[in-house]
Scaffold this motif. Sequence first.
Motif, PDB file in Angstrom:
ATOM      1  N   GLY A  36     -34.563   3.292  -8.597  1.00  0.00           N
ATOM      2  CA  GLY A  36     -34.733   2.078  -7.818  1.00  0.00           C
ATOM      3  C   GLY A  36     -35.102   0.943  -8.748  1.00  0.00           C
ATOM      4  N   ALA A  37     -34.939  -0.263  -8.271  1.00  0.00           N
ATOM      5  CA  ALA A  37     -35.245  -1.444  -9.080  1.00  0.00           C
ATOM      6  C   ALA A  37     -36.697  -1.435  -9.542  1.00  0.00           C
ATOM      7  N   GLU A  38     -37.560  -0.807  -8.761  1.00  0.00           N
ATOM      8  CA  GLU A  38     -38.982  -0.763  -9.136  1.00  0.00           C
ATOM      9  C   GLU A  38     -39.227   0.038 -10.414  1.00  0.00           C
ATOM     10  N   HIS A  39     -38.255   0.847 -10.843  1.00  0.00           N
ATOM     11  CA  HIS A  39     -38.398   1.631 -12.070  1.00  0.00           C
ATOM     12  C   HIS A  39     -38.014   0.854 -13.326  1.00  0.00           C
ATOM     13  N   ASN A  40     -37.337  -0.282 -13.175  1.00  0.00           N
ATOM     14  CA  ASN A  40     -36.833  -1.012 -14.339  1.00  0.00           C
ATOM     15  C   ASN A  40     -37.915  -1.332 -15.361  1.00  0.00           C
TER      16      ASN A  40
END
Length: 81
Positions: free
Chosen positions: A65-69
């Motif tokens: 997910g984008a939160e992992h970037n």
Amino acid sequence: VNISLDNSKEKWQQALTLEKMPWKQLIVPENLKQEFSSKYETGSIPDILFVGKNRQVIDRLIGYGAEHNKSYEAIIRNVLN
């Protein structure tokens, strides 16, 4: 590099065509899946492994997910420093 443990090579290839991921795509042959899963302790999908030059797992993140970037960036930055 994306390494897939898909059971159907045909469906995997269809997904590659659809998703058009620009990085290298590999699939683990059926006869090596057990060894691969055991060596890298895979269990969740996606299971994102950061592997060093010596083939040792540096870090891993489960899921996507984008939160992992920011986590990806921090892991890579840490290895490069």
